[in-house]
Design a protein around this motif. Structure first.
Motif, mmCIF file in Angstrom:
data_model
loop_
_atom_site.group_PDB
_atom_site.id
_atom_site.type_symbol
_atom_site.label_atom_id
_atom_site.label_comp_id
_atom_site.label_asym_id
_atom_site.label_seq_id
_atom_site.Cartn_x
_atom_site.Cartn_y
_atom_site.Cartn_z
ATOM 1 N N HIS A 38 -3.788 2.284 -4.670
ATOM 2 C CA HIS A 38 -4.367 2.090 -3.342
ATOM 3 C C HIS A 38 -5.223 3.311 -3.016
ATOM 4 O O HIS A 38 -4.721 4.429 -2.966
ATOM 5 C CB HIS A 38 -3.261 1.907 -2.309
ATOM 6 C CG HIS A 38 -3.815 1.614 -0.967
ATOM 7 N ND1 HIS A 38 -4.503 0.455 -0.718
ATOM 8 C CD2 HIS A 38 -3.840 2.332 0.164
ATOM 9 C CE1 HIS A 38 -4.906 0.484 0.538
ATOM 10 N NE2 HIS A 38 -4.524 1.606 1.096
ATOM 11 N N GLN A 58 0.839 -1.211 0.000
ATOM 12 C CA GLN A 58 0.000 0.000 0.000
ATOM 13 C C GLN A 58 0.867 1.253 0.000
ATOM 14 O O GLN A 58 0.552 2.249 -0.667
ATOM 15 C CB GLN A 58 -0.917 0.000 1.231
ATOM 16 C CG GLN A 58 -1.974 -1.095 1.203
ATOM 17 C CD GLN A 58 -2.689 -1.268 2.541
ATOM 18 O OE1 GLN A 58 -2.301 -0.668 3.556
ATOM 19 N NE2 GLN A 58 -3.737 -2.087 2.553
ATOM 20 N N GLY A 70 -5.498 2.120 8.927
ATOM 21 C CA GLY A 70 -5.949 2.113 7.526
ATOM 22 C C GLY A 70 -5.475 0.900 6.726
ATOM 23 O O GLY A 70 -5.919 0.718 5.592
ATOM 24 N N PHE A 121 -7.903 3.804 -0.491
ATOM 25 C CA PHE A 121 -8.361 4.243 0.840
ATOM 26 C C PHE A 121 -7.800 3.329 1.908
ATOM 27 O O PHE A 121 -7.256 2.285 1.597
ATOM 28 C CB PHE A 121 -9.893 4.289 0.944
ATOM 29 C CG PHE A 121 -10.603 3.186 0.229
ATOM 30 C CD1 PHE A 121 -10.667 1.899 0.766
ATOM 31 C CD2 PHE A 121 -11.195 3.407 -1.014
ATOM 32 C CE1 PHE A 121 -11.310 0.873 0.086
ATOM 33 C CE2 PHE A 121 -11.839 2.389 -1.694
ATOM 34 C CZ PHE A 121 -11.910 1.131 -1.144
HETATM 35 ZN ZN ZN Z 1 -5.266 2.430 2.863
#
Ligand code: ZN
Ligand code: URP
Ligand code: ZN
Ligand code: ZN
Length: 475
Positions: free
Chosen positions: A473, A254, A307, A475
């Motif tokens: 990537h 990510q 996240g 979110f």
């Molecule tokens: Zn993310």
């Protein structure tokens, strides 16, 4: 004149929590504003003191699914009832693909099976092999509204494993046509060789099940598939992720902008491998990957906050005790002779997902209510490709709405649930936060203890995943 107005509640989005009213007409959200006392509506809900969330989406469940000799305790109608009591307004399941099957034929069959749902529904396509005639179905399936492709990296003996070549072929076409592979990531080699060792040493108890599929069994598969996806340039979602080493692999990808997404499930946050120590009940907790330790759960909560994990799903696979035990043998005293190979994998979870996340997450200060909305609805809609029809409260969106009472205290037990089984692995868990009302496309389907929905009233939701989600990537 509105069909329904929800007044005086706090409307929650990923970005904000606002005291605002909602006007609903023809199944869609029409207005978000202060509507005043003179507003005309056929029905008004006073949501004073309540929070109003975008309807919860459960994009991961297995219903009416032949697996390891079992079929599950629910059909799509009873599952949708149970789901609605858990604040869910859209459900997604998978095609029941086995070798030799056309995925398109399985997709059509699934659409028919799911049509008894009282909630809107959508379908992920399962791939178990990749001959040319199956690969040719990929662009058609995407056109038909099913751009997500589930593959198991284990379960070879069950006949549903996708080998590496299948993964690569599906990944390449997903990249070309705009699809999202969803992966059950467990190394079949590690799992199967450990299981063979368990058999050789006659260690077939519930704890041996967990140790046969350790953290690195999962991480090896996450690592391999992440590199495959980097190589092919496609997006990928790792479902039911349980541990930090796997999150670390995803996070590194990510950070390079790669479209690598991670799901986890409530049971990995709240149930632990000590359950397998119980000879009488441990088998009821058998699922894949297995339950881990409180340390892994804490690291998953960290991943939900930072996240790395962007969605939750239930992985609901509800089996009665009878089904869990149907292949086990018993000794002369009627006691179960443990053999984890004979127990169908999977736990119930669709109805408890939101309440458990409200209580263990929001009430305990681990995540905000805004983050909960992302994890249960908004990000799920974006990733599966039904946003903004689903996953947000905005004019023009479907009026799928979950009203919750954040302060209500209750205790989980089988009697509280509607999931067609008479046990609950969370039995006795004290919760703060409960579903008050569930509204699906503008119709109240659950109000307090009452189910007001209708069989067959769900609609098939066609999905299409945004380019921005598939290429970087997002979110
Ligand atoms: Zn993310
Ligand atoms: O144990 C599990 N997770 N059963 C359901 C099928 C799957 O692997 O997702
Ligand atoms: Zn799985
Ligand atoms: Zn699953």
């Amino acid at each position: 004149m509105f069909d329904l107005v929800i007044k005086n509640g706090t409307v929650v989005s990923p970005e904000s929590s606002k005291k605002i009213d909602i006007g609903i007409k023809d199944g869609k959200i029409s207005v978000l504003d202060q509507l005043g006392d003179s507003v005309e509506a056929k029905e008004v809900i006073d949501a004073t003191g309540k929070h109003i969330l975008p309807g919860v989406i459960d994009a991961h469940m297995h219903v009416e699914a032949p697996f390891q000799g079992c079929f599950g305790a629910n059909d799509f109608y009873t599952q949708s009832v149970s789901a609605a009591f858990g604040g869910v307004t859209t459900i997604m399941d998978f095609t029941n693909t086995f070798p030799g099957n056309s995925v398109i034929t399985q997709f059509e069959e699934r659409k028919d099976e799911m049509s008894k749902s009282a909630l809107d529904y959508s379908i992920h396509c399962k791939f178990v092999e990749a001959p040319e005639r199956i690969l040719q179905e990929i662009p058609k399936l995407i056109d038909m509204g099913s751009p997500s492709f589930k593959m198991f990296m284990t379960y070879r003996k069950e006949g549903v494993m996708s080998d590496d070549e299948t993964l690569l072929k599906v990944f390449k076409l997903a990249k070309e046509y705009g699809g999202l592979p969803l992966l059950h990531a467990e190394s079949n080699a590690i799992a199967e060789s450990n299981i063979e060792e368990c058999v050789a040493s006659n260690s077939l108890g519930w704890q041996s099940f967990a140790s046969s599929k350790p953290v690195l069994c999962e991480t090896e598969a996450v690592s391999r598939a992440t590199l495959f996806s980097e190589y092919c340039g496609n997006a990928v979602l790792f479902v039911h992720t349980t541990n930090k080493p796997s999150l670390d692999i995803a996070r590194r990808a990510q950070e390079c902008g790669l479209p690598v997404y991670v799901e986890t499930c409530p049971h990995y946050l709240t149930l632990f491998d000590d359950m397998y120590a119980s000879e009488e009940r441990g088998h009821l907790a058998i699922c894949s990957p297995p339950l881990r330790t409180p340390k892994e759960a804490k690291e998953l909560w960290d991943g939900l906050r930072d996240g790395t994990i962007c969605v939750t799903g239930s992985d609901d696979c509800t089996y009665s005790i009878k089904e869990k035990e149907m292949f086990l043998e018993r000794d002369a005293q009627g006691k179960i002779i443990p053999d984890f190979r004979k127990i169908v994998n999977g736990l119930s979870g669709c109805e408890i997902r939101l309440p458990v996340l409200l209580s263990e997450g929001v009430a305990k200060g681990r995540i905000s209510i805004n983050r909960l909305v992302e994890l249960t609805s908004t990000n799920v809609a974006k990733l599966s490709g039904c946003y903004p029809q689903k996953g947000c409260l905005a004019p023009g969106s479907d009026a799928d709405i979950t009203i919750v009472d954040l302060s209500r205290k209750w205790v989980l037990s089988p009697e509280q649930l509607h999931n067609n089984i008479d046990y609950c692995l969370h039995d006795g868990l004290e919760l703060t936060g409960a579903v008050d009302t569930t509204i699906a496309r503008g119709s109240i389907v659950v109000q307090g203890k009452d189910f007001l929905g209708k069989r067959d009233s769900g609609r098939f939701i066609k999905r299409s995943i945004a380019e921005s989600v598939l290429t970087n990537h997002a979110f």
